[in-house]
Design an enzyme around this catalytic site. Structure first.
Site, PDB file in Angstrom:
ATOM      1  N   LYS A   8     -22.802  39.749  -2.140  1.00  0.00           N
ATOM      2  CA  LYS A   8     -22.415  39.673  -3.555  1.00  0.00           C
ATOM      3  C   LYS A   8     -23.132  40.749  -4.384  1.00  0.00           C
ATOM      4  O   LYS A   8     -22.514  41.430  -5.192  1.00  0.00           O
ATOM      5  CB  LYS A   8     -22.747  38.278  -4.132  1.00  0.00           C
ATOM      6  CG  LYS A   8     -22.092  37.124  -3.385  1.00  0.00           C
ATOM      7  CD  LYS A   8     -22.325  35.793  -4.076  1.00  0.00           C
ATOM      8  CE  LYS A   8     -23.759  35.339  -4.121  1.00  0.00           C
ATOM      9  NZ  LYS A   8     -24.330  34.958  -2.805  1.00  0.00           N
TER      10      LYS A   8
ATOM     11  N   ARG B 194     -23.871  27.832  -9.393  1.00  0.00           N
ATOM     12  CA  ARG B 194     -24.136  27.277  -8.060  1.00  0.00           C
ATOM     13  C   ARG B 194     -23.943  25.771  -8.018  1.00  0.00           C
ATOM     14  O   ARG B 194     -24.059  25.175  -6.936  1.00  0.00           O
ATOM     15  CB  ARG B 194     -25.580  27.588  -7.652  1.00  0.00           C
ATOM     16  CG  ARG B 194     -25.763  28.859  -6.820  1.00  0.00           C
ATOM     17  CD  ARG B 194     -27.240  29.105  -6.708  1.00  0.00           C
ATOM     18  NE  ARG B 194     -27.701  29.743  -5.510  1.00  0.00           N
ATOM     19  CZ  ARG B 194     -28.028  31.034  -5.440  1.00  0.00           C
ATOM     20  NH1 ARG B 194     -27.855  31.822  -6.455  1.00  0.00           N
ATOM     21  NH2 ARG B 194     -28.534  31.520  -4.322  1.00  0.00           N
TER      22      ARG B 194
ATOM     23  N   ARG C  88     -32.431  42.007   6.531  1.00  0.00           N
ATOM     24  CA  ARG C  88     -32.903  42.119   5.140  1.00  0.00           C
ATOM     25  C   ARG C  88     -34.363  41.678   5.026  1.00  0.00           C
ATOM     26  O   ARG C  88     -35.154  42.261   4.297  1.00  0.00           O
ATOM     27  CB  ARG C  88     -32.004  41.271   4.228  1.00  0.00           C
ATOM     28  CG  ARG C  88     -32.268  41.488   2.751  1.00  0.00           C
ATOM     29  CD  ARG C  88     -31.151  40.964   1.883  1.00  0.00           C
ATOM     30  NE  ARG C  88     -31.255  39.534   1.654  1.00  0.00           N
ATOM     31  CZ  ARG C  88     -30.437  38.842   0.868  1.00  0.00           C
ATOM     32  NH1 ARG C  88     -29.452  39.448   0.248  1.00  0.00           N
ATOM     33  NH2 ARG C  88     -30.584  37.539   0.702  1.00  0.00           N
TER      34      ARG C  88
ATOM     35  N   ARG D  95     -38.288  39.762   1.701  1.00  0.00           N
ATOM     36  CA  ARG D  95     -38.089  38.635   0.781  1.00  0.00           C
ATOM     37  C   ARG D  95     -38.468  37.348   1.478  1.00  0.00           C
ATOM     38  O   ARG D  95     -37.845  36.973   2.465  1.00  0.00           O
ATOM     39  CB  ARG D  95     -36.619  38.587   0.351  1.00  0.00           C
ATOM     40  CG  ARG D  95     -36.426  38.880  -1.112  1.00  0.00           C
ATOM     41  CD  ARG D  95     -34.977  38.852  -1.468  1.00  0.00           C
ATOM     42  NE  ARG D  95     -34.464  37.498  -1.638  1.00  0.00           N
ATOM     43  CZ  ARG D  95     -33.248  37.226  -2.078  1.00  0.00           C
ATOM     44  NH1 ARG D  95     -32.437  38.191  -2.394  1.00  0.00           N
ATOM     45  NH2 ARG D  95     -32.854  35.979  -2.205  1.00  0.00           N
TER      46      ARG D  95
ATOM     47  N   ARG E 229     -31.285  27.410   2.370  1.00  0.00           N
ATOM     48  CA  ARG E 229     -30.441  27.982   1.308  1.00  0.00           C
ATOM     49  C   ARG E 229     -28.960  27.843   1.657  1.00  0.00           C
ATOM     50  O   ARG E 229     -28.133  27.547   0.788  1.00  0.00           O
ATOM     51  CB  ARG E 229     -30.799  29.460   1.088  1.00  0.00           C
ATOM     52  CG  ARG E 229     -32.173  29.629   0.459  1.00  0.00           C
ATOM     53  CD  ARG E 229     -32.687  31.052   0.570  1.00  0.00           C
ATOM     54  NE  ARG E 229     -31.885  32.009  -0.171  1.00  0.00           N
ATOM     55  CZ  ARG E 229     -31.861  33.316   0.092  1.00  0.00           C
ATOM     56  NH1 ARG E 229     -32.567  33.805   1.093  1.00  0.00           N
ATOM     57  NH2 ARG E 229     -31.132  34.111  -0.632  1.00  0.00           N
TER      58      ARG E 229
END
Ligand code: AMP
Length: 189
Positions: free
Chosen positions: A13, A88, A127, A133, A144
């Site tokens: 996204k 969300r 990632r 992260r 998540r």
């Protein structure tokens, strides 16, 4: 044009939003980026959300709705908004309708990036290694993803009913996804 980019974490996204910002001058509103900025600045808000984010949970609707409200206010003359990672929950989706309605506008398009959840894990591991992260580590990412399926995916019928939902294959190349997104943007509702 007010667009929601929809899909699980790491669906791409943010990448697509940034391209649309470059091309059309739309303003990207990513609640994840806003919350990470709040944490980096050491604000009281940042402290409040840190634990929830690190565990892969959702911060309260009230907090993210306030962030979006502020940004809509600060970017009043924008050509359009791209909502990335928001809404969300159903509460957030309804609040977004109200915030836009009070400004004489509405959600015009919702584009769902359809992805294979197993392959997402590989993407996120990459990632995690590149960006470090904390919430991309495999255990937190699984949490998540579960949150997405439990609280966020049920929003799809909410938008499908209005005829504004389109689906794009999010597993294709970045370029092909971009083409799919642009096509979905141009279609009339
Ligand atoms: P993201 O970068 O969009 O994946 O967001 C990172 C984290 O920020 C999420 O795992 C949540 O903890 C929090 N977050 C971001 N956006 C929202 C939202 N709209 N509602 C609740 N929590 C959010």
């Amino acid at each position: 044009m007010n667009l929601i980019l929809f899909g699980p974490p790491a669906a791409g996204k943010g990448t697509q939003a940034k391209r649309l910002v470059e091309e059309y001058g739309y303003v990207q509103l990513s609640t994840g980026d806003m919350l990470r900025a709040a944490r980096a600045s050491g604000s009281e808000l940042g402290d409040r959300v840190a634990k929830i984010m690190d565990e892969g949970g959702l911060v309260s609707d009230e907090i993210v709705i306030d962030l979006i409200d502020d940004q809509l206010e600060q970017n009043k003359g924008a050509a359009g908004f791209i909502f990335d990672g928001f809404p969300r929950t159903l509460g957030q989706a309804k609040a977004l309708d109200d915030l836009l309605k009070s400004r004489g506008t509405q959600v015009d398009r919702v584009i769902r990036l359809v992805v294979d959840e197993d392959q997402l894990m590989a993407r996120v591991t990459k990632r995690f290694n590149e960006q470090g992260r904390k919430d991309d580590n495999p255990a937190t990412f699984a949490a998540r993803l579960e949150k997405y399926n439990q609280d966020t995916a049920p929003l799809l019928p909410f938008y499908a009913e209005r005829g504004i939902l389109r689906e794009v294959d999010g597993m294709a190349s970045i370029e092909a996804v971009k083409e799919g997104v642009e096509k979905a943007l141009k279609e009339t509702a």
